[in-house]
Design a protein around this motif. Structure first.
Motif, mmCIF file in Angstrom:
data_model
loop_
_atom_site.group_PDB
_atom_site.id
_atom_site.type_symbol
_atom_site.label_atom_id
_atom_site.label_comp_id
_atom_site.label_asym_id
_atom_site.label_seq_id
_atom_site.Cartn_x
_atom_site.Cartn_y
_atom_site.Cartn_z
ATOM 1 N N LEU A 135 0.807 -1.216 0.000
ATOM 2 C CA LEU A 135 0.000 0.000 0.000
ATOM 3 C C LEU A 135 0.844 1.272 0.000
ATOM 4 C CD1 LEU A 135 -2.857 -0.908 2.526
ATOM 5 C CD2 LEU A 135 -2.952 -0.880 0.031
ATOM 6 N N PHE A 136 2.158 1.125 0.044
ATOM 7 C CA PHE A 136 3.025 2.293 0.157
ATOM 8 C C PHE A 136 4.023 2.419 -0.993
ATOM 9 C CE2 PHE A 136 1.572 1.255 4.382
ATOM 10 C CZ PHE A 136 1.340 2.479 4.973
ATOM 11 N N VAL A 137 4.313 1.331 -1.665
ATOM 12 C CA VAL A 137 5.368 1.319 -2.680
ATOM 13 C C VAL A 137 4.756 0.999 -4.038
ATOM 14 C CG1 VAL A 137 7.570 0.304 -3.356
ATOM 15 C CG2 VAL A 137 6.999 0.526 -0.928
ATOM 16 N N LEU B 269 -1.948 10.678 -15.491
ATOM 17 C CA LEU B 269 -3.322 10.922 -15.926
ATOM 18 C C LEU B 269 -3.589 12.405 -16.121
ATOM 19 C CD1 LEU B 269 -5.578 8.524 -13.803
ATOM 20 C CD2 LEU B 269 -5.148 8.434 -16.249
ATOM 21 N N ASN B 270 -3.032 13.227 -15.241
ATOM 22 C CA ASN B 270 -3.299 14.661 -15.279
ATOM 23 C C ASN B 270 -2.181 15.399 -14.556
ATOM 24 O OD1 ASN B 270 -4.077 14.498 -12.395
ATOM 25 N ND2 ASN B 270 -5.835 13.399 -13.230
ATOM 26 N N GLU B 271 -2.337 16.705 -14.434
ATOM 27 C CA GLU B 271 -1.280 17.519 -13.838
ATOM 28 C C GLU B 271 -1.087 17.254 -12.348
ATOM 29 O OE1 GLU B 271 -3.871 21.526 -12.739
ATOM 30 O OE2 GLU B 271 -2.108 21.662 -14.027
ATOM 31 N N PRO C 18 -3.150 5.188 -8.689
ATOM 32 C CA PRO C 18 -2.260 4.904 -7.554
ATOM 33 C C PRO C 18 -1.024 4.096 -7.910
ATOM 34 C CG PRO C 18 -4.229 3.541 -7.452
ATOM 35 C CD PRO C 18 -4.449 4.512 -8.573
ATOM 36 N N LYS C 19 -1.059 3.336 -9.004
ATOM 37 C CA LYS C 19 0.097 2.524 -9.431
ATOM 38 C C LYS C 19 0.501 1.523 -8.352
ATOM 39 C CE LYS C 19 1.750 6.353 -12.253
ATOM 40 N NZ LYS C 19 0.706 7.295 -11.803
ATOM 41 N N PRO D 273 -7.757 -0.009 -7.938
ATOM 42 C CA PRO D 273 -8.611 0.633 -8.945
ATOM 43 C C PRO D 273 -8.172 2.059 -9.261
ATOM 44 C CG PRO D 273 -9.937 -0.498 -7.302
ATOM 45 C CD PRO D 273 -8.526 -0.525 -6.805
ATOM 46 N N VAL D 274 -8.342 2.429 -10.515
ATOM 47 C CA VAL D 274 -7.991 3.765 -10.994
ATOM 48 C C VAL D 274 -9.251 4.618 -11.070
ATOM 49 C CG1 VAL D 274 -7.036 5.085 -12.911
ATOM 50 C CG2 VAL D 274 -6.066 2.852 -12.327
ATOM 51 N N ARG D 275 -9.162 5.847 -10.571
ATOM 52 C CA ARG D 275 -10.264 6.792 -10.739
ATOM 53 C C ARG D 275 -9.987 7.606 -11.998
ATOM 54 N NH1 ARG D 275 -10.028 10.688 -6.352
ATOM 55 N NH2 ARG D 275 -8.997 12.105 -7.798
#
Length: 333
Positions: free
Chosen positions: A140-142, A190-192, A274-275, A285-287
């Motif tokens: 959850l951290f790396v 994904l974005n800035e 989050p990768k 999951p990706v938002r």
């Protein structure tokens, strides 16, 4: 058995070691095999807590090896029951025996969550230093590509072969400490907002938020646990305000606009990737960008939030909460 703080800490460290695997220590396995909770109910301060846990355990809990999620109502309900049976053990000996029994029978993530909360709040655990959460469960951290490189290094000669070291972005220090450069490779965005990922995904900052939650769990009430947490809501609010202020500062340093208020009826423009890959192999999951927040599936939650906001605003404007408001319980989603 009387134990000093170092012996207590060693017991806790053994319980948390390789949490995704069955324990490697014979003494823990022996205690877990011989200890029976049902035959020792008199060794707990509240027998009803023990009975409820036993009933839940017999009905079936989150299987071992599965992902434990604190936002899942069923998961957190079971975790609180695990916490209670540990918290209400009469002494440290009963506490550690119960922990050994649980270590061999319940979900690893749930066990770590409940045990950590107990160490934070039990008086006989004061002074125990826990390992950092990113050492217990690094997934959850790396970033997943870092863990993947570490696995490849373990399976190959990357730590000794200069060609592989350069290929994987690995460096070995004089003390045989392997350093993996997370900047090696192309990071897709994904974005800035990914420009400040060094802050939002900072391991130490996320560890701080984890410890803050453990110090003030949202499910912990003073009347049940007799834990004096004065002004707990104010402390949590202050911590989040400071976090938001620092986020604003980082955004302004990169010439990004200030944080805009979230509008429920409009798409959420900023997504998040989050990768992270969990230990089960599932990707976090990706938002996506421009996600529609309000749907027919969560309209009840939106209605509940509107009611809570109205109650708070009325209380702030009038300076009092009427009897009808105090008895109000939002509709369950």
């Amino acid at each position: 058995v009387n134990m000093d703080i170092k012996m207590k800490e060693l017991c806790i460290l053994k319980l948390l070691n390789h949490i995704l695997q069955p324990t490697m220590y014979d003494d823990i396995r022996e205690v877990a095999r011989e200890w029976t909770i049902e035959d020792n109910m008199d060794k707990y301060l509240k027998t009803d807590v023990v009975k409820k846990f036993i009933d839940t355990f017999k009905m079936g809990m989150l299987p071992r090896g599965e992902v434990f999620v604190t936002n899942n109502e069923l998961h957190i309900e079971q975790a609180v029951k695990v916490f209670k049976i540990l918290f209400f053990a009469k002494d440290f000996d009963v506490f550690i025996r119960t922990a050994c029994w649980l270590r061999e029978r319940i979900n690893g993530g749930m066990f770590v969550y409940a045990l950590t909360a107990c160490v934070f709040h039990r008086t006989d655990c004061r002074g125990i230093t826990l390992p950092a959460p990113y050492e217990i469960y690094p997934y959850l951290f790396v970033d997943s590509h870092i863990i993947n490189k570490a696995m490849m290094m373990k399976m190959t000669k990357a730590a000794t072969d200069p060609v592989l070291m350069d290929y994987y972005g690995i460096r070995v220090t004089d003390k045989n400490l392997v350093v993996i450069d997370w900047r090696k490779g192309v990071r897709h965005t994904l974005n800035e907002a990914d420009r400040i990922s060094y802050f939002t995904e900072d391991i130490d900052l996320n560890t701080y938020m984890y410890y803050l939650h453990m110090s003030y769990p949202f499910w912990m009430t003073d009347d049940m646990y007799t834990v004096n947490k004065e002004r707990r809501g104010e402390i949590l609010s202050y911590a989040n305000m400071q976090l938001l202020a620092r986020l604003r500062l980082e955004r302004l340093c990169h010439e990004m606009c200030d944080i805009k208020a979230m509008m429920w009826n409009e798409p959420l423009k900023t997504g998040y990737w989050p990768k992270i890959r969990l230990h089960t192999g599932d990707e976090m999951p990706v938002r996506s960008n421009n996600m529609v927040v309000l749907t027919k599936d969560n309209v009840k939650i939106k209605r509940m939030l509107d009611d809570v906001e109205r109650i708070i605003r009325d209380g702030m404007l009038t300076g009092k909460m009427n009897a009808a408001t105090e008895r109000y319980h939002p509709e369950e989603p």
